[in-house]
Structures are given as structure tokens and as C-alpha cells.
Design an enzyme around this catalytic site. Structure first.
Site, PDB file in Angstrom:
ATOM      1  N   GLY A  41      -8.204   8.021   7.175  1.00  0.00           N
ATOM      2  CA  GLY A  41      -8.400   9.130   8.233  1.00  0.00           C
ATOM      3  C   GLY A  41      -9.740   9.129   9.084  1.00  0.00           C
ATOM      4  O   GLY A  41     -11.180   8.413   8.585  1.00  0.00           O
TER       5      GLY A  41
ATOM      6  N   SER B 234      -8.997   2.668   8.254  1.00  0.00           N
ATOM      7  CA  SER B 234      -9.201   3.264   9.990  1.00  0.00           C
ATOM      8  C   SER B 234     -10.707   2.235  10.392  1.00  0.00           C
ATOM      9  O   SER B 234     -10.607   2.157  11.797  1.00  0.00           O
ATOM     10  CB  SER B 234      -9.993   5.016   9.345  1.00  0.00           C
ATOM     11  OG  SER B 234      -8.944   5.178   8.774  1.00  0.00           O
TER      12      SER B 234
ATOM     13  N   GLY C 192      -9.401   5.639   0.969  1.00  0.00           N
ATOM     14  CA  GLY C 192     -10.139   6.356   1.936  1.00  0.00           C
ATOM     15  C   GLY C 192     -11.070   6.580   2.152  1.00  0.00           C
ATOM     16  O   GLY C 192     -12.025   6.914   2.480  1.00  0.00           O
TER      17      GLY C 192
ATOM     18  N   ASP D 124       0.948  -1.353  -0.326  1.00  0.00           N
ATOM     19  CA  ASP D 124       0.187   0.018  -0.107  1.00  0.00           C
ATOM     20  C   ASP D 124       0.929   1.144   0.328  1.00  0.00           C
ATOM     21  O   ASP D 124       1.667   1.334   1.035  1.00  0.00           O
ATOM     22  CB  ASP D 124      -1.018  -0.082   0.867  1.00  0.00           C
ATOM     23  CG  ASP D 124      -2.218   1.318   1.374  1.00  0.00           C
ATOM     24  OD1 ASP D 124      -2.375   1.054   0.108  1.00  0.00           O
ATOM     25  OD2 ASP D 124      -2.229   1.222   2.324  1.00  0.00           O
TER      26      ASP D 124
ATOM     27  N   ASN E 250     -10.309   0.728  -0.332  1.00  0.00           N
ATOM     28  CA  ASN E 250      -9.641   0.015   0.432  1.00  0.00           C
ATOM     29  C   ASN E 250      -9.995   1.342   2.301  1.00  0.00           C
ATOM     30  O   ASN E 250     -10.412   1.574   2.018  1.00  0.00           O
ATOM     31  CB  ASN E 250      -8.562   1.393   0.480  1.00  0.00           C
ATOM     32  CG  ASN E 250      -7.362   1.052  -0.531  1.00  0.00           C
ATOM     33  OD1 ASN E 250      -7.774  -0.345  -1.608  1.00  0.00           O
ATOM     34  ND2 ASN E 250      -6.197   1.982  -0.833  1.00  0.00           N
ATOM     35  N   ILE E 251     -10.098   0.090   2.936  1.00  0.00           N
ATOM     36  CA  ILE E 251     -10.421   0.023   4.409  1.00  0.00           C
ATOM     37  C   ILE E 251      -9.497  -0.287   5.068  1.00  0.00           C
ATOM     38  O   ILE E 251      -9.041  -0.966   5.282  1.00  0.00           O
ATOM     39  CB  ILE E 251     -12.092  -0.352   4.780  1.00  0.00           C
ATOM     40  CG1 ILE E 251     -13.173  -0.100   3.352  1.00  0.00           C
ATOM     41  CG2 ILE E 251     -12.338  -0.492   5.751  1.00  0.00           C
ATOM     42  CD1 ILE E 251     -14.350  -1.050   3.656  1.00  0.00           C
TER      43      ILE E 251
HETATM   44  O1  G3H Z   1      -2.864   4.622   3.608  1.00  0.00           O
HETATM   45  C1  G3H Z   1      -2.477   4.474   4.717  1.00  0.00           C
HETATM   46  C2  G3H Z   1      -3.951   3.278   5.461  1.00  0.00           C
HETATM   47  O2  G3H Z   1      -4.213   3.923   6.402  1.00  0.00           O
HETATM   48  C3  G3H Z   1      -2.349   3.434   6.644  1.00  0.00           C
HETATM   49  O3  G3H Z   1      -1.716   4.294   7.375  1.00  0.00           O
HETATM   50  O4  G3H Z   1       0.417   3.718   6.848  1.00  0.00           O
HETATM   51  O5  G3H Z   1      -0.383   4.645   9.553  1.00  0.00           O
HETATM   52  O6  G3H Z   1      -1.037   2.305   8.070  1.00  0.00           O
HETATM   53  P1  G3H Z   1      -0.342   3.987   8.014  1.00  0.00           P
HETATM   54  P1  13P Z   2      -9.313   4.977   5.004  1.00  0.00           P
HETATM   55  O1  13P Z   2      -8.091   5.635   6.895  1.00  0.00           O
HETATM   56  O2  13P Z   2     -10.359   5.790   4.474  1.00  0.00           O
HETATM   57  O3  13P Z   2      -9.049   3.336   5.778  1.00  0.00           O
HETATM   58  O4  13P Z   2      -8.209   4.852   3.776  1.00  0.00           O
HETATM   59  C1  13P Z   2      -6.843   3.362   3.631  1.00  0.00           C
HETATM   60  C2  13P Z   2      -6.524   2.951   2.783  1.00  0.00           C
HETATM   61  O5  13P Z   2      -6.303   4.045   1.908  1.00  0.00           O
HETATM   62  C3  13P Z   2      -5.652   3.055   2.635  1.00  0.00           C
HETATM   63  O6  13P Z   2      -4.857   2.976   1.667  1.00  0.00           O
HETATM   64 ZN    ZN Z   3      -4.541   5.028   1.323  1.00  0.00          ZN
END
Ligand code: G3H
Ligand code: 13P
Ligand code: ZN
Length: 332
Positions: A191, A280, A235, A94, A277-278
Site C-alpha cells: 500500500g 501501488s 510491498g 500473486d 513487487n510494485i
Molecule cells: O499484494 C497486494 C497487491 O498490491 C494487490 O492488491 O488484491 O488489491 O489487487 P489487490
Molecule cells: P506495493 O503495495 O508496495 O506496490 O506492493 C505490491 C505487492 O507486493 C504485490 O504483491
Molecule cells: Zn505482495
């Protein structure tokens, strides 16, 4: 060099083609620990849903990339133990931010990588994405790229405002890079605070915040330019109010947390959006469960007792997303 095929993983190519034809989306869930991974695999196995396991920069820092890869390998075996004969599991990087990182994941058995160069100038985004695609495709690893910038925080890339994807750029970008899927910006963000209260309206009856709709006109224009091309939404947590309320009533502080309404995600999943993508939402479910158990049983000090409940909460959440939002149940 380890091929993802030896690990029993699959890439996204066929999965996305089927999802677009079938009018559903594949869940891409981030994982950082064993409980999250167990909950994802149990939910996917029970609902027979294809699933994408995502490893972010934060996850790599927290849990170690090598360990996470072996956990994903173990997840394939775990899925089989649960009675899922031919698990359809993708291991995906990711928000990869460099060629070297993407290459290391390809070499180490990931079946899919994202190169996120969306914050770079257009030509630099193309050059870096193409370099990753040229390398990954030699090993049949699929590549997600991004055009447009999401508001909020993408790992360390911070953007206060969102720049929607420009539909007039997508054909040139997809053709010149050869990417397999494209993440676009249509108003989602990372987020639990996706919109400020000023960007929302208030429901006169409940007083609750109502977020502005996603830019479906931008999505439609992208799909018109690139018919049948796999589109990705980052997101996409909906920030369930029940978890926010539970956390806030048990000593937490998440004022005005707000996400993307699930009806909008359902609508998107029926289109060429084939990966949602999920992350949060899973964090919220985990936190709500831990606060609940520790509040109800202040004497509890066995982490299995509260992490076990957190795992149950997450499994329930993942099943709900698969069945009621993305529509991917029964597709694997
Ligand atoms: O894209 C963002 C994801 O929610 C992952 O975030 O790098 O804090 O694990 P993180
Ligand atoms: P959320 O913060 O909405 O869960 O998005 C996650 C995401 O896009 C990971 O790449
Ligand atoms: Zn993302």
C-alpha cells in the site's frame, strides 16, 4: 490443461539465477487492466527487461482471471510486434491463498504461482507450500512461498504489525517445501502508507517524513543461511512524492503517504533479492494522470483521453524502475 510454454511465457528459474549472478532484480508489476498491461509491455520491450506480470486476488475479482490470462497471452504477441524477438515474460499468481487456486492457475497456463501461507502456523505453511510445489513442478511451473508476515494489508490477510522472517527457519523451510523462491519480511509492506509518521523521522530542512531503513541485517542473515537462493520483496513501492503531491493538489487526499526509498531497493536488487513487487506506484501514477487531465479539461468525457495519459505516466514509471532502481534493462 494448457502449458505456459505453448503461450510463449517463461518460468522464473533461469531468470532468477541470472539476476542473482548479475546483481539486478526482475520487476514484478501487477496488472488489472489493458492500459497497465500495455504500459508494462512497452516499458519492458523498450528497455529489453525481463518482466513478471502479476495477477492478484483484487485483479481477479475486478477483471476476471480468464480474461487476464488471455490478456497476458496477447501481451506476448504484442511484445513481439514491438520488436522484442524473444520476450521474457512470466505470468505469476500473486498471493495465492489455496492449493485449488494455485492448481487452477498452473492448469490454465500461468508460468509461476505464489502460495502465501505465511499467516498460518509454520508447519501448516510448510505442508501447504509443499503440496503446491509438488503439483506445480510436474509442469515446470515455479513456486514462490513466504516466511514472515508483512505489515499492512495482504489482500484480505491483515496484519497490524510486521513479523520479520526468522533466518534460523529458512533452510528448513526451503528444503522441506522445495519452493523456488522465498518472499521475506524485512520491513516493507503493502500500500501507500508503509510507515506511520511516528515510525519516521522528519528531515529538518524540508519537514518531509524519512522512513526507517529496511532490516538489511535480516536479509544478510537469510542470504548467509541460503547462499544463492532467490529472495523476493513484496510491498516495494516507493510512493513517489511527485504523484502524491499532484494528487493532493488536484483535490485528492493522501496525507502522509510514504513508501520505501528507491536507494534501499537498489541496494536490495544488487543482492540475492531477484524479484521486487510494485503495484501501488502504478496506481498513484494512474490516479495522478486522471486527476490532471480532468482538472485541466473539465469538459473531457472520452476515457481514452485520460486513460491514455495514465498509460503514458505508468510507462514512464515502469521504465524508471527498470533502469534506475532494479537494473534489469538489457537483460532480456
Ligand atoms: O499484494 C497486494 C497487491 O498490491 C494487490 O492488491 O488484491 O488489491 O489487487 P489487490
Ligand atoms: P506495493 O503495495 O508496495 O506496490 O506492493 C505490491 C505487492 O507486493 C504485490 O504483491
Ligand atoms: Zn505482495
Amino acid at each position: 490443461m494448457v502449458s505456459f510454454k505453448e503461450l510463449g511465457l517463461v518460468n522464473t528459474r533461469e531468470m532468477f539465477a541470472k539476476a542473482i549472478k548479475g546483481g539486478y532484480a526482475i520487476p514484478a508489476f501487477n496488472f488489472n487492466n489493458m492500459e497497465q498491461l500495455q504500459a508494462i509491455i512497452k516499458a519492458a520491450a523498450e528497455t529489453k527487461s525481463p518482466v513478471i506480470l502479476q495477477v492478484s486476488k483484487g485483479a481477479r475479482n475486478y477483471a476476471n482471471q480468464t480474461l487476464l490470462r488471455y490478456m497476458a497471452q496477447g501481451a506476448v504477441e504484442y511484445a513481439k510486434e514491438l520488436g522484442w524477438e524473444k520476450p521474457q515474460i512470466v505470468l505469476h499468481l500473486d498471493h495465492g491463498d489455496s492449493f485449488e487456486l494455485c492448481k487452477s492457475c498452473v492448469d490454465f497456463g500461468f508460468s509461476s504461482v505464489m502460495i502465501d501461507a505465511s499467516h498460518l502456523p509454520y508447519e501448516e505453511n510448510i505442508a501447504l507450500t509443499k503440496k503446491v510445489v509438488d503439483y506445480a513442478h510436474q509442469f515446470d511451473v515455479t513456486v514462490e512461498a513466504e516466511l514472515g508476515v508483512l505489515a499492512g494489508v495482504e489482500d484480505e490477510v491483515s496484519s497490524a504489525v510486521s513479523h520479520y522472517t526468522k533466518p534460523e527457519e529458512v533452510v528448513d523451510f526451503a528444503t522441506r517445501t522445495g519452493c523456488d523462491s522465498l518472499a521475506i519480511s524485512i520491513g516493507t509492506s503493502h500500500g501507500a502508507y508503509k510507515f506511520t509518521p511516528e515510525q519516521c523521522t522528519r528531515d529538518p530542512k524540508t519537514g518531509k517524513l524519512v522512513p526507517p531503513p529496511l532490516a538489511f541485517d535480516v536479509l544478510d542473515a537469510v542470504m548467509e543461511q541460503l547462499p544463492g537462493f532467490p529472495i523476493v520483496l513484496h510491498g516495494s513501492s516507493s510512493v513517489p512524492q511527485e504523484y502524491v503531491d499532484m494528487i493532493n493538489s488536484l483535490g485528492g487526499k493522501l496525507p502522509d503517504a510514504i513508501g520505501i526509498p528507491e536507494e534501499q531497493l537498489r541496494k536490495a536488487a544488487k543482492s540475492a533479492v531477484c524479484k521486487i513487487n510494485i503495484d501501488s506506484d502504478s496506481r498513484l501514477a494512474f490516479t495522478a494522470a486522471v486527476r490532471k487531465v480532468l482538472t485541466e479539461k473539465p469538459g473531457e468525457f472520452d476515457p481514452r483521453k485520460y486513460c491514455g495519459v495514465a498509460r503514458d505516466f505508468m510507462e514512464e514509471l515502469y521504465k524508471h524502475k527498470i533502469i534506475d532502481v532494479l537494473g534489469s534493462d538489457g537483460k532480456a
